[in-house]
Design a protein around this motif. Structure first.
Motif, PDB file in Angstrom:
ATOM      1  N   LEU A 159       0.828  -1.211   0.000  1.00  0.00           N
ATOM      2  CA  LEU A 159       0.000   0.000   0.000  1.00  0.00           C
ATOM      3  C   LEU A 159       0.858   1.255   0.000  1.00  0.00           C
ATOM      4  CD1 LEU A 159      -2.737  -0.996   2.621  1.00  0.00           C
ATOM      5  CD2 LEU A 159      -3.012  -0.828   0.148  1.00  0.00           C
ATOM      6  N   GLY A 160       2.132   1.082  -0.299  1.00  0.00           N
ATOM      7  CA  GLY A 160       3.058   2.195  -0.169  1.00  0.00           C
ATOM      8  C   GLY A 160       3.521   2.841  -1.454  1.00  0.00           C
ATOM      9  N   TRP A 161       4.802   3.159  -1.486  1.00  0.00           N
ATOM     10  CA  TRP A 161       5.431   3.943  -2.560  1.00  0.00           C
ATOM     11  C   TRP A 161       5.787   3.013  -3.708  1.00  0.00           C
ATOM     12  CZ3 TRP A 161      10.898   6.318  -2.934  1.00  0.00           C
ATOM     13  CH2 TRP A 161      10.861   7.496  -3.686  1.00  0.00           C
ATOM     14  N   ARG A 162       4.856   2.804  -4.597  1.00  0.00           N
ATOM     15  CA  ARG A 162       5.037   1.884  -5.709  1.00  0.00           C
ATOM     16  C   ARG A 162       4.187   2.335  -6.895  1.00  0.00           C
ATOM     17  NH1 ARG A 162       0.907  -3.157  -4.854  1.00  0.00           N
ATOM     18  NH2 ARG A 162       1.442  -3.358  -7.057  1.00  0.00           N
ATOM     19  N   VAL A 215      -3.750   1.699 -19.296  1.00  0.00           N
ATOM     20  CA  VAL A 215      -3.610   1.710 -17.839  1.00  0.00           C
ATOM     21  C   VAL A 215      -4.050   0.372 -17.263  1.00  0.00           C
ATOM     22  CG1 VAL A 215      -4.054   4.193 -17.735  1.00  0.00           C
ATOM     23  CG2 VAL A 215      -5.954   2.588 -17.409  1.00  0.00           C
ATOM     24  N   MET A 216      -3.488   0.068 -16.100  1.00  0.00           N
ATOM     25  CA  MET A 216      -3.912  -1.102 -15.340  1.00  0.00           C
ATOM     26  C   MET A 216      -5.103  -0.708 -14.469  1.00  0.00           C
ATOM     27  SD  MET A 216      -1.685  -3.709 -15.825  1.00  0.00           S
ATOM     28  CE  MET A 216      -1.630  -4.689 -14.332  1.00  0.00           C
ATOM     29  N   ILE A 217      -6.083  -1.585 -14.410  1.00  0.00           N
ATOM     30  CA  ILE A 217      -7.207  -1.381 -13.491  1.00  0.00           C
ATOM     31  C   ILE A 217      -6.990  -2.346 -12.332  1.00  0.00           C
ATOM     32  CG2 ILE A 217      -9.722  -1.431 -13.201  1.00  0.00           C
ATOM     33  CD1 ILE A 217      -8.733   0.733 -15.109  1.00  0.00           C
ATOM     34  N   GLU A 218      -6.393  -1.808 -11.266  1.00  0.00           N
ATOM     35  CA  GLU A 218      -5.999  -2.638 -10.124  1.00  0.00           C
ATOM     36  C   GLU A 218      -6.573  -2.150  -8.801  1.00  0.00           C
ATOM     37  OE1 GLU A 218      -1.536  -3.853 -10.717  1.00  0.00           O
ATOM     38  OE2 GLU A 218      -1.799  -1.773 -11.377  1.00  0.00           O
ATOM     39  N   THR A 219      -7.241  -1.008  -8.848  1.00  0.00           N
ATOM     40  CA  THR A 219      -7.777  -0.433  -7.619  1.00  0.00           C
ATOM     41  C   THR A 219      -9.243  -0.077  -7.807  1.00  0.00           C
ATOM     42  OG1 THR A 219      -7.277   1.857  -8.243  1.00  0.00           O
ATOM     43  CG2 THR A 219      -5.521   0.597  -7.143  1.00  0.00           C
ATOM     44  N   PRO A 220     -10.029  -0.130  -6.725  1.00  0.00           N
ATOM     45  CA  PRO A 220     -11.423   0.305  -6.817  1.00  0.00           C
ATOM     46  C   PRO A 220     -11.531   1.745  -7.309  1.00  0.00           C
ATOM     47  CG  PRO A 220     -11.095  -0.950  -4.810  1.00  0.00           C
ATOM     48  CD  PRO A 220      -9.730  -0.724  -5.396  1.00  0.00           C
ATOM     49  N   ALA A 221     -10.539   2.567  -6.957  1.00  0.00           N
ATOM     50  CA  ALA A 221     -10.545   3.970  -7.404  1.00  0.00           C
ATOM     51  C   ALA A 221     -10.529   4.042  -8.924  1.00  0.00           C
ATOM     52  CB  ALA A 221      -9.335   4.702  -6.827  1.00  0.00           C
ATOM     53  N   ALA A 222      -9.685   3.219  -9.558  1.00  0.00           N
ATOM     54  CA  ALA A 222      -9.607   3.222 -11.020  1.00  0.00           C
ATOM     55  C   ALA A 222     -10.924   2.786 -11.643  1.00  0.00           C
ATOM     56  CB  ALA A 222      -8.470   2.308 -11.484  1.00  0.00           C
ATOM     57  N   GLY A 238       3.575  -1.606 -26.839  1.00  0.00           N
ATOM     58  CA  GLY A 238       2.799  -0.535 -26.229  1.00  0.00           C
ATOM     59  C   GLY A 238       3.193  -0.404 -24.769  1.00  0.00           C
ATOM     60  N   VAL A 239       2.634   0.580 -24.072  1.00  0.00           N
ATOM     61  CA  VAL A 239       3.014   0.811 -22.683  1.00  0.00           C
ATOM     62  C   VAL A 239       1.771   1.007 -21.832  1.00  0.00           C
ATOM     63  CG1 VAL A 239       3.250   3.295 -23.086  1.00  0.00           C
ATOM     64  CG2 VAL A 239       4.408   2.250 -21.124  1.00  0.00           C
ATOM     65  N   MET A 240       1.807   0.475 -20.615  1.00  0.00           N
ATOM     66  CA  MET A 240       0.704   0.723 -19.687  1.00  0.00           C
ATOM     67  C   MET A 240       1.265   1.023 -18.303  1.00  0.00           C
ATOM     68  SD  MET A 240      -1.033  -3.019 -19.245  1.00  0.00           S
ATOM     69  CE  MET A 240      -0.089  -4.517 -18.955  1.00  0.00           C
ATOM     70  N   ILE A 241       0.542   1.840 -17.555  1.00  0.00           N
ATOM     71  CA  ILE A 241       1.016   2.275 -16.245  1.00  0.00           C
ATOM     72  C   ILE A 241       0.220   1.582 -15.142  1.00  0.00           C
ATOM     73  CG2 ILE A 241       1.910   4.462 -17.072  1.00  0.00           C
ATOM     74  CD1 ILE A 241      -0.608   5.807 -16.093  1.00  0.00           C
ATOM     75  N   PRO A 242       0.911   1.214 -14.049  1.00  0.00           N
ATOM     76  CA  PRO A 242       0.287   0.439 -12.976  1.00  0.00           C
ATOM     77  C   PRO A 242      -0.208   1.259 -11.787  1.00  0.00           C
ATOM     78  CG  PRO A 242       2.645   0.397 -12.708  1.00  0.00           C
ATOM     79  CD  PRO A 242       2.373   1.265 -13.921  1.00  0.00           C
ATOM     80  N   LEU A 243      -1.113   0.642 -11.052  1.00  0.00           N
ATOM     81  CA  LEU A 243      -1.639   1.154  -9.778  1.00  0.00           C
ATOM     82  C   LEU A 243      -2.230   2.557  -9.881  1.00  0.00           C
ATOM     83  CD1 LEU A 243      -1.575  -0.532  -7.127  1.00  0.00           C
ATOM     84  CD2 LEU A 243       0.032   1.163  -6.259  1.00  0.00           C
ATOM     85  N   VAL A 244      -3.007   2.767 -10.915  1.00  0.00           N
ATOM     86  CA  VAL A 244      -3.648   4.069 -11.121  1.00  0.00           C
ATOM     87  C   VAL A 244      -4.788   4.268 -10.124  1.00  0.00           C
ATOM     88  CG1 VAL A 244      -5.080   5.396 -12.721  1.00  0.00           C
ATOM     89  CG2 VAL A 244      -3.044   4.180 -13.552  1.00  0.00           C
ATOM     90  N   THR A 245      -4.839   5.435  -9.517  1.00  0.00           N
ATOM     91  CA  THR A 245      -5.947   5.782  -8.624  1.00  0.00           C
ATOM     92  C   THR A 245      -6.549   7.139  -8.964  1.00  0.00           C
ATOM     93  OG1 THR A 245      -4.430   6.781  -7.006  1.00  0.00           O
ATOM     94  CG2 THR A 245      -5.002   4.450  -6.690  1.00  0.00           C
ATOM     95  N   ARG A 246      -5.835   7.955  -9.749  1.00  0.00           N
ATOM     96  CA  ARG A 246      -6.296   9.292 -10.084  1.00  0.00           C
ATOM     97  C   ARG A 246      -6.134   9.581 -11.580  1.00  0.00           C
ATOM     98  NH1 ARG A 246      -6.473  12.516  -5.441  1.00  0.00           N
ATOM     99  NH2 ARG A 246      -5.598  11.521  -3.578  1.00  0.00           N
ATOM    100  N   VAL A 247      -7.032  10.356 -12.107  1.00  0.00           N
ATOM    101  CA  VAL A 247      -6.965  10.749 -13.515  1.00  0.00           C
ATOM    102  C   VAL A 247      -5.699  11.560 -13.769  1.00  0.00           C
ATOM    103  CG1 VAL A 247      -8.096  12.046 -15.362  1.00  0.00           C
ATOM    104  CG2 VAL A 247      -9.479  10.762 -13.715  1.00  0.00           C
ATOM    105  N   ASP A 248      -5.323  12.368 -12.796  1.00  0.00           N
ATOM    106  CA  ASP A 248      -4.147  13.219 -12.967  1.00  0.00           C
ATOM    107  C   ASP A 248      -2.864  12.407 -13.154  1.00  0.00           C
ATOM    108  OD1 ASP A 248      -3.230  15.960 -13.065  1.00  0.00           O
ATOM    109  OD2 ASP A 248      -2.153  15.550 -11.195  1.00  0.00           O
ATOM    110  N   GLU A 249      -2.819  11.199 -12.559  1.00  0.00           N
ATOM    111  CA  GLU A 249      -1.650  10.336 -12.734  1.00  0.00           C
ATOM    112  C   GLU A 249      -1.512   9.921 -14.195  1.00  0.00           C
ATOM    113  OE1 GLU A 249      -1.725   8.145  -8.328  1.00  0.00           O
ATOM    114  OE2 GLU A 249      -2.826   7.304 -10.019  1.00  0.00           O
TER     115      GLU A 249
END
Length: 464
Positions: free
Chosen positions: A268-271, A334-341, A302-313
């Motif tokens: 749940l940290g800096w990752r 993007v990866m969908i890995e969080t309820p926020a996403a 192609g490229v995708m980013i992990p652990l997205v929680t905010r649109v700004d990210e």
């Protein structure tokens, strides 16, 4: 004579028979005994199926890894990235801790090494330098060496499955470029997840440290070599590279990793993308590596980013990517890995992405509040939980509205029940472990056929 030879060769025979929806296995024993007469030493959860025999080598410290020789059984509390070279030498892996999505499980599946996790007591019960047989398919470790007869139908079934054509693409999940040719040989339609962690961690140097020391080109060269190897093996098929997502505890042992922060819960940290945006130097290096691969003529990456929680990210990552690539097109997702996403997916789609991929390992962990590395709560870890299925259904529906491709790259993608559900929801592709590609393609083909037949039947019903 043939019967005598078979009796001599087999102490215990385990026969596996595959059915359409699940794998059932029958067990029998030779010399007047059955499987119940064999001495079970420990039991645990199946992380990677298969059976292997070898000498026990218990490792409690990184300094003990060298004692594990080719063909030995690695027994440890829990594996970590430092152990990967050792894991490659092992005939099987048994751990005290961990669940079916822990490091040992993910790595062993790609390597095709039998692995049992979450035994709780393997390091204390198993004895150093003794012979054991690991039946990872059933999650059991037996005393002594047991000869195994492989199922006769396995290869024939695999050939039939590989000839199937499905509308839903079946891709693979990959960590190690050296296994790319083997993965491509499954006939997979591409790579739905190419992880960066083992390419980078294999260098033994912290990526942020390389950038800080003015050695960014070393990092880029490492990535180019690994990514291009996979891209060539899957030439003409999409390869989706996920930017670095390694918790801080996995970086500490690297050169330059002594400054890594102490975190109570690294999961749940800096990752993920939050760390990459705090240290944009190595995120930019990753994008530059992909551009270099494109310049080599391998534009299927192609490229995708992990652990997205905010649109700004997503916006900030996209800005860095656009700056590196200028006007050149590169698939971005993007990866969908969080309820926020899940809940901000519509805004993310509006921002402009090409695809999403469900990272169900973390999505399940965060939605159900379950530590996926904790064997004590594994019985509650359920990727088919109604809440998880509802999240997946919602995201697919919204993505279709914005013409965004949908995929899955978590361990759930290798589960027939999940695959069938995803096809019914209209997912575009499913990524599975290399050893599960044929089974998942078969499941998908059957599900697609049923959907077509159901639609046809509805059309043939008399109009009221």
């Amino acid at each position: 004579k043939k019967v005598e030879e078979e009796k001599k060769a087999e102490e215990i025979t385990i026969e596996e028979q595959k059915t359409t929806e699940e794998e059932t296995e029958k067990t029998s024993a030779e010399e007047g005994s059955d499987i119940s007469n064999a001495n079970v030493l420990v039991t645990g959860n199946t992380a990677s199926p298969g059976i292997a025999s070898g000498i026990v080598k218990i490792t409690n410290d990184v300094n003990e890894l060298s004692k594990v020789q080719k063909g030995d059984v690695l027994v440890t509390k829990m594996t970590n990235p430092d152990m990967v070279p050792t894991m490659k030498r092992a005939s099987a892996i048994v751990t005290d801790m961990g669940g079916t999505t822990c490091h040992a499980a993910i790595v062993s599946r790609e390597m095709g090494i039998p692995c049992i996790v979450g035994t709780g007591n393997a390091t204390s019960v198993l004895k150093e330098n003794t012979m054991i047989t690991v039946d990872a398919t059933h999650g059991k470790v037996y005393e002594g060496k047991i000869a195994i007869k492989k199922p006769k139908q396995a290869e024939e079934t695999k050939e039939v499955y590989s000839e199937l054509i499905t509308a839903t693409q079946i891709k693979v999940v990959m960590d190690f470029p050296e296994y790319a040719e083997k993965a491509a040989a499954t006939g997979a339609d591409g790579v739905g997840l190419l992880r960066a962690e083992h390419m980078i961690l294999g260098s033994k140097v912290h990526p942020a440290y390389l950038v800080k020391q003015g050695r960014k080109q070393e990092l880029i060269d490492i990535l180019v070599k690994g990514i291009s190897t996979v891209a060539r093996a899957f030439d003409g098929k999409p390869v989706w590279y996920r930017t670095l997502d390694a918790p801080t505890d996995e970086f500490k042992s690297l050169e330059g990793g002594s400054d890594e922060p102490e975190e109570e819960n690294p999961m749940l940290g800096w990752r993920g993308i939050r760390r990459s945006l705090d240290q944009p130097g190595f995120l930019r290096a990753e994008f530059e590596a992909i551009k270099k691969v494109h310049e080599m003529g391998l534009k299927n990456v192609g490229v995708m980013i992990p652990l997205v929680t905010r649109v700004d990210e997503v916006r900030k990552a996209k800005e860095i990517l656009d700056d590196v690539f200028d006007d050149e097109y590169v698939e971005f997702g993007v990866m969908i890995e969080t309820p926020a996403a899940v809940w901000v997916i519509e805004d993310i789609c509006k921002l402009g992405i090409d695809f999403i991929s469900f990272g169900t390992n973390d999505l399940t962990q965060y939605t159900l509040a379950i530590d996926r590395n904790n064997d004590l709560v594994q019985k509650h870890y359920d990727e088919l939980h109604p809440a998880i299925l509802a999240e997946i259904s919602r995201v697919i529906k919204i993505c279709k509205k914005y013409h965004v491709q949908t995929s899955i790259c978590g361990q759930a993608g290798s589960t027939p029940k999940m695959a069938a559900f995803l096809v019914r929801q209209g997912i575009d592709s499913i990524s599975a472990n290399p050893d599960a590609v044929h089974q998942i393609r078969h499941t998908v083909a059957i599900t697609e056929k049923r959907l077509l037949l159901d639609a046809e039947r509805r059309n043939l019903r008399p109009q009221q």
